[in-house]
Design an enzyme around this catalytic site. Structure first.
Site, mmCIF file in Angstrom:
data_model
loop_
_atom_site.group_PDB
_atom_site.id
_atom_site.type_symbol
_atom_site.label_atom_id
_atom_site.label_comp_id
_atom_site.label_asym_id
_atom_site.label_seq_id
_atom_site.Cartn_x
_atom_site.Cartn_y
_atom_site.Cartn_z
ATOM 1 N N ASP A 161 0.695 -1.134 -0.010
ATOM 2 C CA ASP A 161 -0.052 0.166 -0.051
ATOM 3 C C ASP A 161 0.780 1.228 -0.143
ATOM 4 O O ASP A 161 1.981 1.348 0.862
ATOM 5 C CB ASP A 161 -0.832 -0.226 1.135
ATOM 6 C CG ASP A 161 -1.836 0.876 1.230
ATOM 7 O OD1 ASP A 161 -2.118 1.792 0.374
ATOM 8 O OD2 ASP A 161 -2.799 0.975 2.401
ATOM 9 N N TRP B 200 -4.264 -8.511 -3.762
ATOM 10 C CA TRP B 200 -5.737 -7.767 -3.870
ATOM 11 C C TRP B 200 -6.265 -7.617 -2.431
ATOM 12 O O TRP B 200 -6.773 -8.670 -1.714
ATOM 13 C CB TRP B 200 -6.614 -8.734 -4.664
ATOM 14 C CG TRP B 200 -8.109 -8.350 -4.868
ATOM 15 C CD1 TRP B 200 -8.905 -7.896 -4.106
ATOM 16 C CD2 TRP B 200 -8.873 -8.126 -6.175
ATOM 17 N NE1 TRP B 200 -10.255 -7.789 -4.531
ATOM 18 C CE2 TRP B 200 -10.129 -7.599 -6.046
ATOM 19 C CE3 TRP B 200 -8.230 -8.105 -7.710
ATOM 20 C CZ2 TRP B 200 -10.852 -7.443 -6.861
ATOM 21 C CZ3 TRP B 200 -9.382 -7.835 -8.598
ATOM 22 C CH2 TRP B 200 -10.671 -7.452 -8.158
ATOM 23 N N ASP B 201 -6.191 -6.604 -2.061
ATOM 24 C CA ASP B 201 -6.940 -6.409 -0.447
ATOM 25 C C ASP B 201 -8.223 -5.852 -0.570
ATOM 26 O O ASP B 201 -8.653 -5.240 -1.464
ATOM 27 C CB ASP B 201 -5.585 -5.249 -0.014
ATOM 28 C CG ASP B 201 -5.561 -5.517 1.566
ATOM 29 O OD1 ASP B 201 -6.607 -6.038 2.172
ATOM 30 O OD2 ASP B 201 -4.600 -4.784 2.071
ATOM 31 N N MET B 202 -8.805 -5.946 0.668
ATOM 32 C CA MET B 202 -10.010 -5.420 0.890
ATOM 33 C C MET B 202 -10.248 -5.193 2.151
ATOM 34 O O MET B 202 -10.459 -5.996 3.149
ATOM 35 C CB MET B 202 -11.248 -6.618 0.582
ATOM 36 C CG MET B 202 -12.645 -6.349 0.346
ATOM 37 S SD MET B 202 -13.551 -6.170 1.743
ATOM 38 C CE MET B 202 -14.971 -6.315 1.152
ATOM 39 N N ASN B 203 -10.222 -3.888 2.563
ATOM 40 C CA ASN B 203 -9.889 -3.272 4.122
ATOM 41 C C ASN B 203 -11.249 -2.776 4.985
ATOM 42 O O ASN B 203 -10.895 -2.030 5.953
ATOM 43 C CB ASN B 203 -8.947 -2.558 4.079
ATOM 44 C CG ASN B 203 -7.397 -3.261 4.018
ATOM 45 O OD1 ASN B 203 -7.324 -4.250 4.793
ATOM 46 N ND2 ASN B 203 -6.809 -2.908 3.213
ATOM 47 N N CYS C 109 -6.501 -11.089 0.080
ATOM 48 C CA CYS C 109 -6.318 -10.575 1.333
ATOM 49 C C CYS C 109 -7.535 -9.859 1.789
ATOM 50 O O CYS C 109 -8.162 -9.130 0.668
ATOM 51 C CB CYS C 109 -4.962 -9.705 1.247
ATOM 52 S SG CYS C 109 -4.570 -8.665 2.791
ATOM 53 N N ASP D 159 -3.098 -10.506 9.417
ATOM 54 C CA ASP D 159 -2.424 -9.412 9.552
ATOM 55 C C ASP D 159 -1.171 -9.856 10.755
ATOM 56 O O ASP D 159 -0.184 -9.209 11.063
ATOM 57 C CB ASP D 159 -2.752 -8.066 9.887
ATOM 58 C CG ASP D 159 -3.101 -7.531 8.347
ATOM 59 O OD1 ASP D 159 -2.664 -7.989 7.370
ATOM 60 O OD2 ASP D 159 -4.044 -6.623 8.444
HETATM 61 C C1 DGJ Z 1 -4.199 -5.007 5.300
HETATM 62 C C2 DGJ Z 1 -3.052 -6.124 4.781
HETATM 63 O O1 DGJ Z 1 -3.748 -7.161 5.588
HETATM 64 C C3 DGJ Z 1 -1.898 -5.783 5.124
HETATM 65 O O2 DGJ Z 1 -0.974 -6.967 4.711
HETATM 66 C C4 DGJ Z 1 -1.685 -4.665 4.269
HETATM 67 O O3 DGJ Z 1 -1.433 -4.917 2.840
HETATM 68 C C5 DGJ Z 1 -2.337 -3.261 4.511
HETATM 69 N N1 DGJ Z 1 -3.749 -3.866 4.321
HETATM 70 C C6 DGJ Z 1 -2.206 -2.133 3.632
HETATM 71 O O4 DGJ Z 1 -2.973 -1.273 3.741
#
Ligand code: DGJ
Length: 754
Positions: free
Chosen positions: A393, A503-506, A552, A574
């Site tokens: 990121d 490919w993340d999703m937060n 992810c 994480d």
């Molecule tokens: C959440 C992911 O799990 C982390 O490994 C990292 O990529 C952060 N997001 C980045 O914002």
């Protein structure tokens, strides 16, 4: 092997109305689905209902109809048609509906054009085919391939049973795939509107199984951020117990997996029935113990806040539920899931291939990096044998913290001086491949994309929008939104030699509404969103067949089989602390193969828990997964850096066992012994690797004996630790002595046939 057998039974029964014994016959079509060690059976009764007969250890008997108790209620409604209610509430329906007197959990619920919810499904016919058809969902503007297990001719057979509701014209086709070499039955359902009026589907589960007893424990995988998929086990009790997600993703909190296991089940013995939904959104999984102490297991898309309008002639495909049976304990259930997912779910170039050892800069730099820093990391990493640099990121828009720029997938050239291609070329020159991070489903309020298209965020008109990590979720039900994001991703991908995407999703979904969907289809958003994610991942993996994709979601909030269909690996959590990872990886391995678990060696004190563990133990624990590093290699202590080539050598030596072998969980870190241990054994049983990790050291526990598993009793094995040779029988019956001294110490021992 699947068979459909017409069976007629003659029996005598007391008719309470005539007060006489009377002779009856009942002709049923009995379906038998056999896998190597399991049998699944149900029948179409004369009255048209589908009733479940048996699921469990394999039998080759072709007549299981005696189990249906045709000579007594509940299986013979015509005998006593004035008590149809008893029949409806007792019968173990194969696909239960609502409105006719089955008060247990239904699998299907609708609202028809007249506001009625009743569905009465009756048997119409069946078809048996070789292999397994691909499943998809047709939408107005495209057809989305749904993630599902696959099997060619000779690997599986599929039974399709058609049921219909005369009143509404609803047709339900129940699909069952029985695998030839694995104890797996995969189920899915397609609902079609063959009537002349639209109706709304309010619920459509993928599987429902009625067990004849409640003598089971329920296992679920629960947690939160950084503590995903901890195993919980409890005895079934009357009423409903289960897990679900209403968050728009499968979630940190619960996983779309449950198992019913016999009370005596442990890793090696007892019965285990696993249920896993191949889906990445809101799910529902439940066991219900009924008044008669029988158990109904239900699994599918969560019907909470769900509705789907089915116009005449249109179909809805429910995702696949994968059922695994084991009569050799929970460990065998897990190994079946591992084999299934490695051979029949994960696709693409990396399906069977070793993954590159990568170094990810997230925990090394967070947002504070530039071209020079990344090149420095790459050059140092190359010296140790690391094979890929992943830029996480912070490389796009004006993103220096998590409060902006999601949606603006344009390289920040203030940070990456000389541009992305320059960076990638330099990293390649240093000898490393290059990977990049995206969060394609998100939009920051502070982004050019949001300023241009505020309506592209998921939202409910008239309500304020809930921020989470200073971001909103993009409305992936809209094709123009997906097209825009995909073209941005594609431009980046085509601008440099990028070989991996994380490919993340937060964040999770709030204000679940779409500015584009009509009022009558707003409740479709949850599912349309997931279909949108699948559409983009389909496009990405088709256009870039050599790409290594890692899914992810804020760590491991989307560790589910739906994601595994697109990416051979998923970021597990994480929490990179080796000791916390023991529990997370242990729980995850209940149904997902270790070869799919993203696992990295990170710096100490650990950023999540503040714990300091030996570098060697961090390596030994990460070696169970895809293996990589997540630290600033230019700044770690020299003695740690010196261990990296040794760890990589060890990883390469044993990784084929992790990718292709059988996993045996041996440890019980939850007990007084305070250690964990596991093994991977090659399919030909010639090689094995054993790992044990001490959690907190305890007095007078320095040496312990651990019995190995999975070896061939008749083979002799050389221990890499002692140089001694012992038979598999000795190693498994008597065990090996393990010396672990000091908190968080660990040992890895290889065993080779001699
Ligand atoms: C959440 C992911 O799990 C982390 O490994 C990292 O990529 C952060 N997001 C980045 O914002």
């Amino acid at each position: 092997m699947i068979k459909a057998l017409p069976i007629t039974k003659h029996y005598t029964r007391w008719n309470w109305r005539t007060q006489q014994n009377e002779d009856y016959t009942e002709s049923v079509v009995q379906f038998i689905l056999n896998t190597p060690k399991s049998t699944y059976s149900f029948a179409a009764l004369e009255c048209g209902y589908l009733a479940h007969i048996y699921y469990g250890k394999r039998t080759d008997d072709e007549d299981l109809v005696y189990l249906m108790r045709l000579d007594e209620n509940p299986f013979t409604p015509k005998v006593n048609s004035c008590d149809m209610g008893t029949f409806m509430d007792n019968t173990p329906f194969e696909y239960p509906t609502t409105g006719k007197g089955d008060y247990r959990e239904p699998a299907l619920m609708i609202m028809d054009s007249e506001g009625q919810s009743l569905v009465d499904l009756k048997y119409k016919g069946y078809e048996i085919t070789s292999g397994k058809p691909q499943v998809s969902q047709e939408l107005e503007d495209m057809t989305v391939t749904l993630p599902a297990t696959f099997a060619g001719e000779g690997e599986a057979q599929t039974l399709a049973v058609t049921l219909a509701d005369e009143r509404t014209g609803l047709e339900a086709v129940l699909y069952y795939t029985a695998f030839e070499k694995l104890d797996v039955i995969a189920r899915s359902v397609i609902i079609t509107n063959k009537g002349d009026k639209a109706f709304d589907i309010r619920r459509v589960f993928s599987t429902s199984v009625d067990f004849d007893s409640d003598a089971y424990d329920l296992i679920t995988l629960n947690g939160t951020w950084a503590r995903e998929r901890a195993i919980e086990r409890s005895k079934l009790h009357h009423g409903k117990q289960g897990v679900d997600s209403r968050r728009g993703e499968s979630s940190h909190q619960n996983n779309p997996f449950i198992a019913l296991v016999s009370h005596n089940a442990d890793e090696e013995t007892g019965e285990a029935y696993g249920f896993n939904l191949v889906y990445s959104g809101n799910f529902f999984a439940q066991a219900e113990v009924t008044q008669f102490r029988r158990t109904r297991v239900s699994m599918g898309i969560n019907s909470f806040d769900f509705s789907w309008t089915l116009e005449c002639g249109r179909s809805f495909t429910a995702p696949e539920a994968v059922m695994v049976y084991s009569c050799e304990g929970i460990g065998c259930m897990s190994r079946t899931y591992h084999d299934l997912y490695r051979q029949h779910l994960i696709r693409g170039e990396y399906k069977d291939k070793a993954r590159p050892v990568l170094i990810n800069n997230w925990e090394a730099t967070y947002f504070d990096f530039d071209t020079d820093k990344l090149i420095a990391i790459a050059k140092e990493a190359a010296k140790s044998g690391i094979e890929m640099l992943v830029m996480d990121d912070g490389w796009f828009g004006k993103r220096n913290t998590d409060n902006c720029s999601l949606g603006d997938w344009v390289v920040n050239e203030d940070k990456l001086k000389g541009g992305l291609k320059h960076l990638v070329d330099e990293v390649n020159k240093a000898g490393l491949r290059f990977g990049i991070w995206f969060e394609p489903e998100m939009i920051s309020p502070d982004s050019d994309l949001y300023r241009a298209h505020p309506d592209w965020a998921i939202q409910v008109k008239g309500s304020s929008q809930t921020l989470s990590r200073t971001q909103y979720v993009l409305d992936y039900s809209r094709k123009e939104v997906r097209d825009n994001i995909y073209s941005q991703i594609k431009a980046i991908m085509d601008s440099a030699n990028i070989e991996y995407i994380k490919w993340d999703m937060n964040r999770q979904i709030t204000e679940p509404g779409s500015a584009a969907l009509p009022a009558g289809r707003q409740r479709e958003l949850w599912h349309r969103y997931v279909l949108g994610v699948y559409d983009l991942q389909n496009r990405l993996t088709t256009d870039y067949p050599h790409l290594l994709l890692e899914n992810c979601s804020g760590g491991g909030a989307r560790f589910d089989p739906g994601m595994l269909y697109f990416s051979p690996q998923i970021w597990t959590s994480d929490d990179t602390d080796a000791i916390e990872r023991l529990k997370i990886q242990h729980g995850t391995s209940l149904c997902y193969p270790c070869s799919s678990m993203g696992a990295h060696v990170s710096d100490c004190p650990n950023h999540t828990v503040g714990r300091t563990t030996p570098f060697s133990t961090r390596g030994n624990v990460a070696m169970v997964g895809t293996f990589g590093y997540e630290l600033d290699i230019t700044r770690i202590p020299e003695e740690d850096r010196a261990q990296i080539p040794v760890q990589i050598e060890q990883f390469k030596k044993y990784n084929p066992l992790v990718r292709e072998g059988d996993q045996y969980r041996l440890g019980d870190m939850f007990s007084d012994n305070s250690h964990d241990a596991w093994m991977f054994v090659s399919k030909d049983k010639k090689e094995a690797v054993f790992t044990a990790v001490q959690v907190l050291n305890r007095p007078n526990f320095h040496s312990r004996r651990i019995k190995l598993r999975g070896l061939c009793p008749d083979k002799n094995y050389l221990s890499s630790q002692t140089g001694e040779v012992h038979s598999g029988a000795t190693l498994m019956n008597c065990g090996i002595n393990i010396e672990l001294s000091g908190d968080f110490s660990s040992v890895v021992i290889g065993f080779t046939e001699v």
